[in-house]
Design an enzyme around this catalytic site. Structure first.
Site, PDB file in Angstrom:
ATOM      1  N   SER A   1      -2.193   4.648   3.397  1.00 19.59           N
ATOM      2  CA  SER A   1      -3.233   3.855   2.722  1.00 19.59           C
ATOM      3  C   SER A   1      -4.037   3.018   3.702  1.00 19.59           C
ATOM      4  CB  SER A   1      -2.587   2.931   1.690  1.00 19.59           C
ATOM      5  OG  SER A   1      -1.718   2.000   2.333  1.00 19.59           O
TER       6      SER A   1
ATOM      7  N   GLY B   1      15.472   6.912  13.923  1.00 23.23           N
ATOM      8  CA  GLY B   1      15.563   8.177  13.205  1.00 23.23           C
ATOM      9  C   GLY B   1      16.159   9.288  14.051  1.00 23.23           C
TER      10      GLY B   1
ATOM     11  N   HIS C   1       1.982   4.009  16.072  1.00 22.16           N
ATOM     12  CA  HIS C   1       2.093   2.573  15.800  1.00 22.16           C
ATOM     13  C   HIS C   1       2.105   1.780  17.091  1.00 22.16           C
ATOM     14  CE1 HIS C   1       3.199   0.655  11.799  1.00 22.16           C
ATOM     15  NE2 HIS C   1       2.620   1.786  11.467  1.00 22.16           N
TER      16      HIS C   1
ATOM     17  N   ALA D   1       9.883  -5.083  14.197  1.00 26.45           N
ATOM     18  CA  ALA D   1      10.070  -3.688  13.778  1.00 26.45           C
ATOM     19  C   ALA D   1      11.383  -3.562  13.026  1.00 26.45           C
ATOM     20  CB  ALA D   1      10.064  -2.769  14.995  1.00 26.45           C
ATOM     21  N   THR D   2      11.312  -3.052  11.805  1.00 29.99           N
ATOM     22  CA  THR D   2      12.503  -3.011  10.947  1.00 29.99           C
ATOM     23  C   THR D   2      13.128  -1.632  10.841  1.00 29.99           C
ATOM     24  OG1 THR D   2      11.185  -2.514   8.974  1.00 29.99           O
ATOM     25  CG2 THR D   2      11.516  -4.840   9.529  1.00 29.99           C
TER      26      THR D   2
ATOM     27  N   ARG E   1      -0.818  -1.319  19.179  1.00 26.09           N
ATOM     28  CA  ARG E   1      -0.505  -2.725  19.447  1.00 26.09           C
ATOM     29  C   ARG E   1      -1.090  -3.166  20.786  1.00 26.09           C
ATOM     30  NH1 ARG E   1       5.905  -1.917  18.545  1.00 26.09           N
ATOM     31  NH2 ARG E   1       5.707  -0.592  16.694  1.00 26.09           N
TER      32      ARG E   1
ATOM     33  N   LYS F   1      -2.459   0.331   5.195  1.00 27.89           N
ATOM     34  CA  LYS F   1      -1.927  -1.029   5.063  1.00 27.89           C
ATOM     35  C   LYS F   1      -1.520  -1.638   6.400  1.00 27.89           C
ATOM     36  CE  LYS F   1       2.733   0.624   3.682  1.00 27.89           C
ATOM     37  NZ  LYS F   1       2.384   2.070   3.765  1.00 27.89           N
TER      38      LYS F   1
ATOM     39  N   GLU G   1      13.293  -6.033  17.457  1.00 28.65           N
ATOM     40  CA  GLU G   1      13.931  -5.062  16.581  1.00 28.65           C
ATOM     41  C   GLU G   1      14.929  -5.764  15.654  1.00 28.65           C
ATOM     42  OE1 GLU G   1      13.344  -1.818  16.631  1.00 28.65           O
ATOM     43  OE2 GLU G   1      12.413  -1.418  18.571  1.00 28.65           O
TER      44      GLU G   1
ATOM     45  N   GLY H   1       0.830  -1.199   0.000  1.00 32.73           N
ATOM     46  CA  GLY H   1       0.000   0.000   0.000  1.00 32.73           C
ATOM     47  C   GLY H   1       0.862   1.245   0.000  1.00 32.73           C
TER      48      GLY H   1
END
Length: 218
Positions: free
Chosen positions: A17, A42, A56, A37-38, A60, A19, A68, A13
């Site tokens: 979107s 940041g 996010h 989690a990929t 959950r 997804k 991770e 998506g």
């Protein structure tokens, strides 16, 4: 293959979107879910990105665990390959995985071989596995070498993983369209996001999560 037609699924998506929410709705009834989690955390000063990650995590359920893999892109294939048949894994997302894969800290590397390793792990997985990934095929060709490298690598990853999965679904504006197999094995849509000043609608699987993994808010 599971009773609803798939054991391994790729959810594609665009940005915003729905997804990720759709993927989460498909595993919410599982006894246990391991959220993989990929994406890296940041820049600490990027508050907008931090807000996306927090959203996010908040979705959950507290019963989910988080793992991770941002430190080493090759580890994702190992995590999938080692998952037991009674486990449910939700990988979110492959765009973050490709970002880490192309990071200078992991170069030089054979990116093609790493993608093939991931696809092989998905193909042989005995676990219930849902992978989320951005669809880049409808966007313009980037004007920078790094941007083109990312879209090329993500496009190759999506194609390899889609081929390895039992089923593939494309989410557009919250509406799922099943690409593989051709008909939806179960009906599901993504709840609309609440507007300013409105309460968010309740949905299956919503709740305050206790996991602490990074993820791309989509």
């Amino acid at each position: 293959m599971s009773v609803d037609g798939w054991n391994t699924l790729l959810v594609l998506g665009g940005i915003r979107s729905g997804k990720s929410e759709f993927a989460e709705s498909l595993v919410v009834d599982a006894p246990t879910v391991r959220y993989v989690a990929t994406a890296p955390e940041g820049d600490p000063e990027d508050t907008e990105w931090a807000t996306r990650l927090a959203a996010h995590r908040a979705r959950r359920p507290g019963s989910w665990t988080t793992e991770e893999t941002a430190g080493d892109p090759r580890r994702l294939a190992d995590v999938i390959a080692a998952a037991a048949p009674d486990e449910t894994l939700l990988v979110d997302d492959l765009g973050g995985w490709v970002t880490v894969l192309l990071d200078p800290a992991h170069q030089p590397a054979d990116d093609t071989a790493t993608i093939e390793e991931l696809a092989a792990a998905v193909r042989s997985s005995g676990a219930r596995l849902v992978l989320v990934s951005p669809e880049v095929g409808l966007s313009l060709v980037p004007t920078t070498p790094l941007g083109r490298a990312f879209t090329d690598a993500l496009g190759a990853t999506n194609r390899a993983v889609a081929d390895a999965c039992d089923a593939v679904v494309l989410v557009v504006a919250g509406q799922p369209s099943w690409l593989k197999p051709g008909a939806a094995p179960r009906a599901a849509t993504v709840p609309a996001q609440a507007g300013p000043g409105q309460a968010a609608p309740s949905s299956a699987g919503a709740g305050v999560g206790a996991g602490v993994g990074a993820g791309v808010s989509t």
